[in-house]
Scaffold this motif. Structure first.
Motif, PDB file in Angstrom:
ATOM      1  N   ASP A  32      -0.859 -78.770 -35.014  1.00  0.00           N
ATOM      2  CA  ASP A  32      -1.434 -78.409 -36.318  1.00  0.00           C
ATOM      3  C   ASP A  32      -0.784 -77.116 -36.831  1.00  0.00           C
ATOM      4  O   ASP A  32      -1.472 -76.115 -37.066  1.00  0.00           O
ATOM      5  N   THR A  33       0.502 -77.148 -37.004  1.00  0.00           N
ATOM      6  CA  THR A  33       1.249 -75.948 -37.369  1.00  0.00           C
ATOM      7  C   THR A  33       0.797 -75.371 -38.706  1.00  0.00           C
ATOM      8  O   THR A  33       0.821 -76.055 -39.732  1.00  0.00           O
ATOM      9  N   VAL A  34       0.364 -74.119 -38.687  1.00  0.00           N
ATOM     10  CA  VAL A  34      -0.055 -73.361 -39.861  1.00  0.00           C
ATOM     11  C   VAL A  34      -1.207 -74.039 -40.608  1.00  0.00           C
ATOM     12  O   VAL A  34      -1.353 -73.859 -41.817  1.00  0.00           O
ATOM     13  N   ILE A  35      -2.008 -74.834 -39.912  1.00  0.00           N
ATOM     14  CA  ILE A  35      -3.219 -75.389 -40.501  1.00  0.00           C
ATOM     15  C   ILE A  35      -4.339 -74.378 -40.240  1.00  0.00           C
ATOM     16  O   ILE A  35      -4.726 -74.155 -39.084  1.00  0.00           O
ATOM     17  N   VAL A  36      -4.828 -73.749 -41.287  1.00  0.00           N
ATOM     18  CA  VAL A  36      -5.845 -72.700 -41.146  1.00  0.00           C
ATOM     19  C   VAL A  36      -7.093 -73.262 -40.469  1.00  0.00           C
ATOM     20  O   VAL A  36      -7.621 -74.298 -40.872  1.00  0.00           O
ATOM     21  N   GLY A  37      -7.546 -72.573 -39.437  1.00  0.00           N
ATOM     22  CA  GLY A  37      -8.711 -73.018 -38.690  1.00  0.00           C
ATOM     23  C   GLY A  37      -8.375 -73.914 -37.518  1.00  0.00           C
ATOM     24  O   GLY A  37      -9.255 -74.222 -36.708  1.00  0.00           O
ATOM     25  N   ARG A  38      -7.106 -74.323 -37.416  1.00  0.00           N
ATOM     26  CA  ARG A  38      -6.688 -75.185 -36.309  1.00  0.00           C
ATOM     27  C   ARG A  38      -5.572 -74.554 -35.485  1.00  0.00           C
ATOM     28  O   ARG A  38      -5.543 -74.695 -34.265  1.00  0.00           O
TER      29      ARG A  38
END
Length: 218
Positions: free
Chosen positions: A140-146
């Motif tokens: 989850d690259t650069v997925i905020v919260g993940r």
């Protein structure tokens, strides 16, 4: 009509983490360029020789620079040697942590694992925790919260960036995490990416490393 942007929640248990899962961003299938399997194997070909040479130069240079720093201790001549030593200790160990964690530095896997463990110890990263943290980062690259490894957040905190250039904040948090793990506690955020069967291993490693750190300081 003016739209007011809300501050992002970068925690792994917050509002944006829930939104990422609900919207399908978590573990999503993204576009990728198809490369024939044969060509991919050629691109991924590894050799032990260059990595062994590089590792020997890296560690040998640190021994030499550290020795010269000690030799000139008490005078300003020691400063450049310790500065160079510090750069090799921090920056070079970080890159080796990354590549050996992916198994891309050496062809022989135990060599990757050995240097990965050494580099993790040098930069105070629990090798179990960070192996799974980095797996999530690439899922989850650069997925905020993940993504637990987003280095630059929005809006950017310039003071934090400057301090982390020298590892000041990261080391502080790393020590807190190491102590907490050593006492048998895995945080709620860590539980979101470390498999349950791997959590006892993270605790065991933290206890061993914390004992070594304390013995070194003492």
């Amino acid at each position: 009509m003016t739209t007011v942007a809300t501050k992002r929640d970068y925690s792994l248990l917050g509002r944006d983490a829930e939104a990422a899962v609900a919207s399908g961003l978590a573990a999503a299938e993204w576009y990728h360029t198809d490369i024939p399997r044969k060509q991919m194997k050629e691109l991924m070909k590894r050799e032990d020789g260059p990595a062994i040479r590089d590792t020997a130069i890296w560690l040998g240079s640190m021994v030499l620079l550290g020795g010269l720093g000690i030799y000139f201790w008490g005078s300003w001549w020691a400063a450049p040697f310790f500065l160079a030593y510090g750069v090799l200790y921090g920056s070079a160990s970080d890159s080796r942590w990354h590549e050996c964690g992916h198994g891309t530095a050496f062809k022989t896997m135990w060599m990757n694992d050995a240097v990965y463990q050494i580099a993790c110890f040098m930069i105070m990263r629990n090798p179990v925790t960070w192996r799974w943290s980095h797996t999530r980062h690439h899922t989850d690259t650069v997925i905020v919260g993940r993504d637990p490894e987003i280095a630059v957040m929005r809006p950017p905190d310039l003071l934090r960036l400057v301090l982390n250039f020298f590892g000041i904040i990261d080391v502080w948090h790393a020590m807190i995490d190491m102590v907490r793990n050593a006492f048998g506690a895995i945080s709620a955020a860590e539980k979101t990416f470390i498999p349950e069967m791997e959590q006892p291993k993270a605790i065991r490693v933290a206890r061993i490393w914390l004992a070594i750190y304390l013995a070194t300081i003492g």
